[in-house]
Design an enzyme around this catalytic site. Structure first.
Site, PDB file in Angstrom:
ATOM      1  N   GLN A  51      -5.887  -1.585  -7.872  1.00 33.59           N
ATOM      2  CA  GLN A  51      -5.965  -2.570  -6.799  1.00 33.59           C
ATOM      3  C   GLN A  51      -7.255  -3.384  -6.922  1.00 33.59           C
ATOM      4  OE1 GLN A  51      -7.389  -1.154  -2.973  1.00 33.59           O
ATOM      5  NE2 GLN A  51      -5.542  -1.924  -2.004  1.00 33.59           N
ATOM      6  N   GLY A  52      -7.143  -4.672  -7.199  1.00 31.68           N
ATOM      7  CA  GLY A  52      -8.337  -5.507  -7.339  1.00 31.68           C
ATOM      8  C   GLY A  52      -8.674  -6.203  -6.037  1.00 31.68           C
ATOM      9  N   TYR A  53      -9.240  -5.474  -5.108  1.00 32.98           N
ATOM     10  CA  TYR A  53      -9.607  -6.049  -3.806  1.00 32.98           C
ATOM     11  C   TYR A  53     -11.129  -6.167  -3.663  1.00 32.98           C
ATOM     12  CZ  TYR A  53      -4.864  -5.614  -1.703  1.00 32.98           C
ATOM     13  OH  TYR A  53      -3.547  -5.739  -1.391  1.00 32.98           O
ATOM     14  N   SER A  54     -11.823  -5.018  -3.518  1.00 34.77           N
ATOM     15  CA  SER A  54     -13.257  -5.037  -3.202  1.00 34.77           C
ATOM     16  C   SER A  54     -14.074  -5.712  -4.297  1.00 34.77           C
ATOM     17  CB  SER A  54     -13.779  -3.609  -3.033  1.00 34.77           C
ATOM     18  OG  SER A  54     -13.189  -3.003  -1.922  1.00 34.77           O
ATOM     19  N   GLU A  75       9.316   4.761   5.850  1.00 33.24           N
ATOM     20  CA  GLU A  75       9.028   6.064   6.444  1.00 33.24           C
ATOM     21  C   GLU A  75       7.536   6.362   6.323  1.00 33.24           C
ATOM     22  OE1 GLU A  75      11.792   8.113   4.073  1.00 33.24           O
ATOM     23  OE2 GLU A  75      13.431   7.844   5.496  1.00 33.24           O
TER      24      GLU A  75
END
Lengths: 356, 404
Positions: free
Chosen positions: B125-128, B243
């Protein structure tokens, strides 16, 4: 799998909340709080007319035949509304007679307890913070001699369930000879207490062995009451944070306060499920009943006391005054925490009951 | 209130058990397969039965089951009892797949969903970024459309498993003139290319699960964007109605607590088993109160989710409560193990340490802090509870920076 309240249970809580909203504005609550007796006959009449005098009394004796969970839900809502009066002691006495009384005792007392025409209470505590059935010292028999302390509404009640050495329960009537009662200056003036002094006072043995069950029920009701007080306090703080302004904005903008309120929320909201579970275990899971009650009482009353302290702080200077409503529920929290033994005592019981 | 599952669900539980008894652990020839191949074969079968990939349409390799919290919970219980493989874990299945199913193009779903669900494609995940943590929307990594390719320049950080991932889903600034949140796009970027350099970021425990990722003219095709240009923030916030594992975290906490009680029973403390020490007993009992409240609140949420109702403020709290429990478990454990509490966690076994061993507790002491920070620090969680749960206003600075 359905860990939720029934529609009837929600209606019960809503009806109580509605009644208190109409009949018990804080101004009225304060009058009762500061009165001689801490009891309001009109309010009591309203509550028993809703059936709250006999929620757990079997239907054949004029009660509603409900379960401890229903009684606990009523306790929560009454506490949230700050309701003063003998509901707690009365409910436990009614439960004790239902569980342990002889047929004759049930026939004599349950119908009038259910209608609220007679008020019940119980006398368990002895000097030295002795509360638990296994620690009771006062001897039973045909008569009682000795002193019981911290008896809910001892000045008002018509009949007392008294705990005696060996964990037995006996019934004593208000008019019995050799019985004196004295008020004690308790901190929570919405739940009055007193001392009972017995001097060769005639009593009637109750045949059922139910002291442990009555204790478990008491712990659950105290937990539920504390939960109601904790949610009320937390709500008051959030409300204040949304209205009070400093530096040109409502103080709810400031993270220091937001984090304090968030911590209060995580200390109170999960407790709802904890007391539900303890009540449900009392009603349906015998093997877990004692331990769940101990956990709920220790955890919730301890957490709510801290929430009460934080609530004073969150209100600033006004929070420390008699005029601020925080004090009313702060004192409720003090009562719930100390009554029937402080949290550390029940944590040790919790450990023993787990076989630790 | 009824804590039993009822006949229909108990019947379902019996079916799940019978299935597991037949196929797990692998029997006959299948017992000879490698661990990975055995698990893969098992997942295919469990998916055919409707037990795994329940929220994923059949055409993308899932079992496309109607949402049913209670069935999902029974499956979790029975699979974990049998130590059978569950759905492939990871950020790909947890975040990318639901996002693609809701917002992706048809070809994107076909290309990525099935392979990710089957564990053949791994994601990070390339977020921060170094300057954009809690204030993620201030991110600066630049994406420019040059011909038919996006060209990316910037740096990502705390990128878990970047060193093993095949692809990264990445937020970057593609609309320089637009306002803070409206300037971001959501791109899918292959990791195996010269424009991407991954450097491990050693943790205080000595291990290295996450990384820094440097993007220097990294490239991805123009159509590898999810949603439109400038919609990346909304896309990253989209959540599917799938779910929720509302009681999974409490089960995890309960397991940890059981381990702690075991440690207290088996560890000498001040001349006797730790469990006999009055202070330890009080601390365990207090912690158990918090744990039980958390567990039963999970049942409340499960019930609400099963009825399609909103469980309320309690759902904003799970992470912070689990974090608090994890920290307290670790603190009590550290007291119980005495001098072992100054041993090096890596040298004494690190993450590979046997669960319940002394060294695993040393690791837990530090790792519980990682959990407190990952995915939004405890203080950010408190903001979420205060703002979404209690309805308090946003922080003045955050409000100002959003232009609201």
């Amino acid at each position: 799998m359905n860990f939720d309240l029934t529609e009837e249970q929600q209606l019960l809580q809503n009806a109580i909340a509605q009644l208190l909203q109409n009949e018990l504005p804080v101004t009225r609550l304060r009058e009762i709080f500061e009165s001689e007796t801490g009891h309001d006959e009109a309010l009591w009449k309203n509550l028993v007319e809703m059936g709250l005098g006999g929620l757990v009394i079997p239907e054949e004796y004029g009660g509603a035949g409900m379960e401890l969970l229903d009684l606990a839900l009523a306790s929560e809502t009454l506490s949230y509304g700050g309701a003063p009066g003998p509901f707690f002691g009365h409910s436990l006495a009614a439960l004790a007679v239902s569980l342990a009384g002889s047929d004759a005792q049930k026939q004599r007392w349950l119908p009038q307890l259910a209608t609220g025409d007679a008020i019940g209470s119980f006398a368990f505590a002895e000097a030295g913070s002795v509360w638990q059935p296994e620690d009771w010292v006062m001897a039973g028999g045909d008569t009682l001699t000795g002193t019981k302390l911290n008896v809910p509404y001892s000045e008002l009640a018509d009949v007392f369930v008294v705990g005696v050495a060996g964990g037995g329960l006996v019934l004593v009537e208000r008019e019995a000879s050799g019985l004196e009662s004295h008020p004690i200056d308790g901190v929570d003036r919405a739940r009055r207490i007193g001392a009972l002094i017995f001097e060769a006072t005639p009593c009637e043995s109750m045949p059922g062995a139910a002291a442990d069950r009555v204790r478990d029920a008491a712990l659950v009701l105290l937990a539920a009451d504390a939960f109601g007080a904790g949610t009320r306090l937390a709500d008051m703080c959030v409300e204040y944070a949304k209205t009070r302004e400093q530096f040109g904005v409502t103080i709810g903008h400031f993270q220091a306060l937001k984090h304090q309120l968030a911590n209060m929320a995580i200390d109170i909201e999960p407790s709802r499920a904890l007391y539900w579970y303890a009540a449900h275990a009392f009603d349906h899971i015998q093997g877990e009943s004692a331990r769940s009650a101990a956990i709920a009482k220790a955890h919730i009353t301890d957490n709510v006391m801290q929430i009460a302290r934080d609530s004073v702080e969150a209100h600033g200077g006004i929070g420390f005054t008699w005029e601020c409503d925080v004090q009313l529920w702060f004192k409720r929290a003090m009562f719930d925490r100390a009554f029937f033994g402080v949290p550390s005592l029940h944590r040790e019981r919790q450990a023993q009951l787990a076989g630790w | 209130m009824d804590l039993s599952y009822g006949e229909e669900y108990e019947q379902f539980r019996t079916e799940v058990r019978a299935f597991l008894k037949d196929v797990w652990p692998p029997k006959g020839d299948e017992a000879e397969l490698s661990k990975e191949d055995g698990a893969r074969r098992f997942r295919v079968r469990a998916t055919e039965k409707g037990y795994l990939s329940r929220g994923i349409p059949r055409k993308y390799g899932g079992s496309e089951q109607p949402s049913d919290e209670i069935r999902a919970n029974i499956i979790r219980e029975e699979f974990s009892r049998a130590h059978a493989p569950m759905d492939v874990k990871g950020i790909g299945t947890a975040m990318l797949v639901p996002t693609l199913l809701e917002k992706g193009e048809e070809w994107q779903k076909e290309k990525f969903v099935e392979k990710t669900v089957h564990g053949e494609l791994h994601w990070c995940q390339g977020y921060s970024e170094p300057g954009s943590g809690s204030d993620l929307a201030s991110l600066k990594t630049k994406g420019e459309l040059v011909g038919d390719e996006w060209v990316l320049n910037g740096q990502k950080i705390w990128t878990t498993n970047a060193h093993t991932a095949d692809w990264m889903f990445c937020l970057c600034r593609t609309e320089p003139g637009a306002s803070k949140h409206a300037g971001i796009s959501y791109l899918l970027v292959p990791m195996d290319q010269p424009g991407i350099e991954v450097r491990p970021l050693p943790q205080m425990t000595g291990g290295a699960d996450f990384n820094e990722v440097f993007l220097t003219d990294a490239r991805t095709p123009a159509d590898h964007i999810v949603g439109k240009r400038g919609e990346g923030w909304q896309v990253s916030r989209s959540t599917l109605k799938h779910e929720r594992n509302s009681i999974g975290s409490a089960a995890q906490s309960a397991l940890m607590f059981q381990g702690l009680v075991h440690l207290a029973k088996t560890t000498e403390y001040d001349g006797r088993p730790g469990i006999e020490d009055p202070v330890i007993r009080q601390r365990l009992a207090r912690l158990e109160g918090t744990l039980k409240a958390h567990e039963y609140s999970g049942l409340r949420q499960l019930t609400a989710n099963a009825k399609g109702e909103n469980p309320g403020i309690i759902q904003t709290m799970s992470k912070l409560i689990a974090t608090n429990i994890g920290s307290e478990v670790a603190k009590i454990a550290l007291d119980l193990i005495g001098d072992d509490g100054m041993m090096d966690p890596l040298e004494s076994g690190g993450m590979m340490a046997r669960p319940g061993s002394q060294s695993s507790w040393i690791n837990q002491y530090m790792f519980s802090l990682g959990i407190a920070v990952a995915g939004g620090t405890a203080n950010i969680q408190r903001n979420v509870i205060a703002e979404r749960g209690l309805g308090l206003p946003r922080d003045i600075y955050a409000e100002r920076s959003s232009g609201k």
